[in-house]
Design a protein around this motif. Structure first.
Motif, PDB file in Angstrom:
ATOM      1  N   GLN A 165       0.855  -1.164   0.000  1.00  0.00           N
ATOM      2  CA  GLN A 165       0.000   0.000   0.000  1.00  0.00           C
ATOM      3  C   GLN A 165       0.902   1.228   0.000  1.00  0.00           C
ATOM      4  O   GLN A 165       1.896   1.272   0.707  1.00  0.00           O
ATOM      5  N   ASP A 166       0.543   2.202  -0.843  1.00  0.00           N
ATOM      6  CA  ASP A 166       1.298   3.456  -0.823  1.00  0.00           C
ATOM      7  C   ASP A 166       0.325   4.607  -0.938  1.00  0.00           C
ATOM      8  O   ASP A 166      -0.836   4.434  -1.260  1.00  0.00           O
ATOM      9  N   ARG A 167       0.841   5.782  -0.704  1.00  0.00           N
ATOM     10  CA  ARG A 167      -0.037   6.948  -0.707  1.00  0.00           C
ATOM     11  C   ARG A 167       0.344   7.879  -1.859  1.00  0.00           C
ATOM     12  O   ARG A 167      -0.510   8.473  -2.472  1.00  0.00           O
ATOM     13  N   ASP A 168       1.575   8.059  -2.185  1.00  0.00           N
ATOM     14  CA  ASP A 168       2.058   8.868  -3.309  1.00  0.00           C
ATOM     15  C   ASP A 168       1.304  10.177  -3.486  1.00  0.00           C
ATOM     16  O   ASP A 168       0.877  10.532  -4.579  1.00  0.00           O
ATOM     17  N   GLY A 169       1.085  10.912  -2.391  1.00  0.00           N
ATOM     18  CA  GLY A 169       0.486  12.239  -2.454  1.00  0.00           C
ATOM     19  C   GLY A 169      -1.020  12.242  -2.607  1.00  0.00           C
ATOM     20  O   GLY A 169      -1.619  13.296  -2.711  1.00  0.00           O
ATOM     21  N   GLY A 170      -1.661  11.120  -2.671  1.00  0.00           N
ATOM     22  CA  GLY A 170      -3.115  11.071  -2.829  1.00  0.00           C
ATOM     23  C   GLY A 170      -3.705  10.039  -1.898  1.00  0.00           C
ATOM     24  O   GLY A 170      -3.133   9.743  -0.846  1.00  0.00           O
ATOM     25  N   PRO A 171      -4.838   9.475  -2.305  1.00  0.00           N
ATOM     26  CA  PRO A 171      -5.444   8.444  -1.463  1.00  0.00           C
ATOM     27  C   PRO A 171      -4.591   7.172  -1.452  1.00  0.00           C
ATOM     28  O   PRO A 171      -3.752   6.965  -2.329  1.00  0.00           O
ATOM     29  N   ASP A 172      -4.829   6.348  -0.449  1.00  0.00           N
ATOM     30  CA  ASP A 172      -4.109   5.080  -0.362  1.00  0.00           C
ATOM     31  C   ASP A 172      -4.351   4.254  -1.622  1.00  0.00           C
ATOM     32  O   ASP A 172      -5.471   4.201  -2.132  1.00  0.00           O
ATOM     33  N   ARG A 173      -3.278   3.635  -2.096  1.00  0.00           N
ATOM     34  CA  ARG A 173      -3.368   2.744  -3.245  1.00  0.00           C
ATOM     35  C   ARG A 173      -2.913   1.365  -2.797  1.00  0.00           C
ATOM     36  O   ARG A 173      -1.759   1.182  -2.407  1.00  0.00           O
ATOM     37  N   VAL A 174      -3.805   0.406  -2.894  1.00  0.00           N
ATOM     38  CA  VAL A 174      -3.473  -0.964  -2.543  1.00  0.00           C
ATOM     39  C   VAL A 174      -2.965  -1.651  -3.798  1.00  0.00           C
ATOM     40  O   VAL A 174      -3.589  -1.602  -4.854  1.00  0.00           O
ATOM     41  N   THR A 175      -1.818  -2.279  -3.672  1.00  0.00           N
ATOM     42  CA  THR A 175      -1.236  -3.028  -4.776  1.00  0.00           C
ATOM     43  C   THR A 175      -1.591  -4.498  -4.599  1.00  0.00           C
ATOM     44  O   THR A 175      -1.536  -5.028  -3.495  1.00  0.00           O
ATOM     45  N   TYR A 176      -1.950  -5.141  -5.720  1.00  0.00           N
ATOM     46  CA  TYR A 176      -2.337  -6.548  -5.702  1.00  0.00           C
ATOM     47  C   TYR A 176      -1.370  -7.365  -6.547  1.00  0.00           C
ATOM     48  O   TYR A 176      -0.787  -6.858  -7.502  1.00  0.00           O
ATOM     49  N   GLU A 177      -1.241  -8.649  -6.165  1.00  0.00           N
ATOM     50  CA  GLU A 177      -0.429  -9.566  -6.953  1.00  0.00           C
ATOM     51  C   GLU A 177      -1.132 -10.910  -7.034  1.00  0.00           C
ATOM     52  O   GLU A 177      -2.006 -11.223  -6.214  1.00  0.00           O
ATOM     53  N   LEU A 178      -0.742 -11.687  -8.027  1.00  0.00           N
ATOM     54  CA  LEU A 178      -1.301 -13.028  -8.185  1.00  0.00           C
ATOM     55  C   LEU A 178      -0.838 -13.939  -7.064  1.00  0.00           C
ATOM     56  O   LEU A 178       0.308 -13.857  -6.632  1.00  0.00           O
ATOM     57  N   THR A 179      -1.720 -14.818  -6.644  1.00  0.00           N
ATOM     58  CA  THR A 179      -1.312 -15.897  -5.752  1.00  0.00           C
ATOM     59  C   THR A 179      -0.953 -17.088  -6.635  1.00  0.00           C
ATOM     60  O   THR A 179      -1.179 -17.064  -7.859  1.00  0.00           O
ATOM     61  N   GLU A 180      -0.445 -18.129  -6.035  1.00  0.00           N
ATOM     62  CA  GLU A 180      -0.150 -19.338  -6.809  1.00  0.00           C
ATOM     63  C   GLU A 180      -1.439 -19.897  -7.411  1.00  0.00           C
ATOM     64  O   GLU A 180      -1.464 -20.319  -8.561  1.00  0.00           O
ATOM     65  N   LEU A 181      -2.514 -19.876  -6.633  1.00  0.00           N
ATOM     66  CA  LEU A 181      -3.807 -20.334  -7.150  1.00  0.00           C
ATOM     67  C   LEU A 181      -4.265 -19.456  -8.315  1.00  0.00           C
ATOM     68  O   LEU A 181      -4.810 -19.958  -9.301  1.00  0.00           O
ATOM     69  N   GLY A 182      -4.038 -18.164  -8.211  1.00  0.00           N
ATOM     70  CA  GLY A 182      -4.384 -17.250  -9.301  1.00  0.00           C
ATOM     71  C   GLY A 182      -3.609 -17.569 -10.566  1.00  0.00           C
ATOM     72  O   GLY A 182      -4.164 -17.568 -11.675  1.00  0.00           O
ATOM     73  N   ARG A 183      -2.325 -17.849 -10.423  1.00  0.00           N
ATOM     74  CA  ARG A 183      -1.488 -18.196 -11.577  1.00  0.00           C
ATOM     75  C   ARG A 183      -1.966 -19.513 -12.199  1.00  0.00           C
ATOM     76  O   ARG A 183      -2.068 -19.642 -13.422  1.00  0.00           O
ATOM     77  N   GLN A 184      -2.293 -20.497 -11.363  1.00  0.00           N
ATOM     78  CA  GLN A 184      -2.794 -21.782 -11.868  1.00  0.00           C
ATOM     79  C   GLN A 184      -4.127 -21.601 -12.593  1.00  0.00           C
ATOM     80  O   GLN A 184      -4.342 -22.187 -13.663  1.00  0.00           O
ATOM     81  N   THR A 185      -4.999 -20.785 -12.012  1.00  0.00           N
ATOM     82  CA  THR A 185      -6.310 -20.525 -12.616  1.00  0.00           C
ATOM     83  C   THR A 185      -6.146 -19.845 -13.970  1.00  0.00           C
ATOM     84  O   THR A 185      -6.820 -20.206 -14.943  1.00  0.00           O
ATOM     85  N   LEU A 186      -5.251 -18.874 -14.043  1.00  0.00           N
ATOM     86  CA  LEU A 186      -4.977 -18.191 -15.313  1.00  0.00           C
ATOM     87  C   LEU A 186      -4.421 -19.170 -16.329  1.00  0.00           C
ATOM     88  O   LEU A 186      -4.861 -19.195 -17.490  1.00  0.00           O
ATOM     89  N   ASP A 187      -3.466 -20.008 -15.923  1.00  0.00           N
ATOM     90  CA  ASP A 187      -2.884 -20.996 -16.841  1.00  0.00           C
ATOM     91  C   ASP A 187      -3.944 -21.966 -17.359  1.00  0.00           C
ATOM     92  O   ASP A 187      -3.946 -22.310 -18.549  1.00  0.00           O
ATOM     93  N   GLU A 188      -4.844 -22.405 -16.491  1.00  0.00           N
ATOM     94  CA  GLU A 188      -5.924 -23.304 -16.917  1.00  0.00           C
ATOM     95  C   GLU A 188      -6.836 -22.618 -17.926  1.00  0.00           C
ATOM     96  O   GLU A 188      -7.235 -23.204 -18.929  1.00  0.00           O
TER      97      GLU A 188
END
Length: 178
Positions: A58-81
């Motif tokens: 999470q960062d603020r960079d002068g504005g509202p909070d920005r939540v950063t997201y990343e793939l989980t292993e399950l997400g990567r497997q789901t995408l590959d499928e």
């Protein structure tokens, strides 16, 4: 098109926050149905709930909070499928163009259908020319070019169908005229 899988694909290159995902979507799929910011965040919420993405920071960079997201292993497997699954040809035809022509013919007005078809053919031809020019734009990236190719192929198929249908409507008109 499933926004969920597109967002998973965009996250496969690394963590991003919602605004970055929206920009990447617009850049990667410039001719696709627009994805609203609200849809990005609601989709990310579902992906997080299902364990396919997780918060990476999470960062603020002068504005509202920005939540950063990343793939989980399950997400990567789901995408590959998903990427590994062949899409079956669409079982039904869903086209406003087809519906308008059929309705015009059902109202027993072949002239109206012929006029509509000719106008539609002109609009398709104009769009085809625009897309062909866009592929040669020096700022076009590979996503722009393959999206234009995809759209051009579909417009070309529509144009062939329009020509065939115009011929059939002309034949019908001749048969109904004394």
């Amino acid at each position: 098109m499933s926004a969920s899988f597109v967002l998973l694909g965009l996250l496969s290159s690394g963590p991003k926050h919602g605004y970055e995902l929206k920009r990447a979507y617009d850049r990667s799929l410039p001719n696709a149905k627009p994805l609203a910011f609200g849809q990005v965040y609601s989709t990310i919420g579902r992906l997080e709930r299902d364990g396919l993405v997780e918060r990476a920071g999470q960062d603020r960079d002068g504005g509202p909070d920005r939540v950063t997201y990343e793939l989980t292993e399950l997400g990567r497997q789901t995408l590959d499928e998903w990427l590994g699954t062949v899409e079956p040809p669409a079982p039904y035809v869903s086209s406003v163009l087809l519906a308008k022509v059929v309705v015009a013919l059902l109202t027993a007005e072949p002239e109206r259908a012929g006029s509509y078809l000719a106008d539609q053919r002109a609009a398709h031809t104009t769009r085809l020319r625009e897309l062909t020019r866009s592929k040669h734009d020096p700022t076009a990236n590979i996503g722009d070019v393959i999206t234009a190719d995809f759209t051009i192929a579909h417009l070309d198929a529509d144009l062939r169908w329009l020509r065939t249908t115009l011929d059939r409507v002309a034949e019908l008109h001749q048969e109904t005229q004394p």
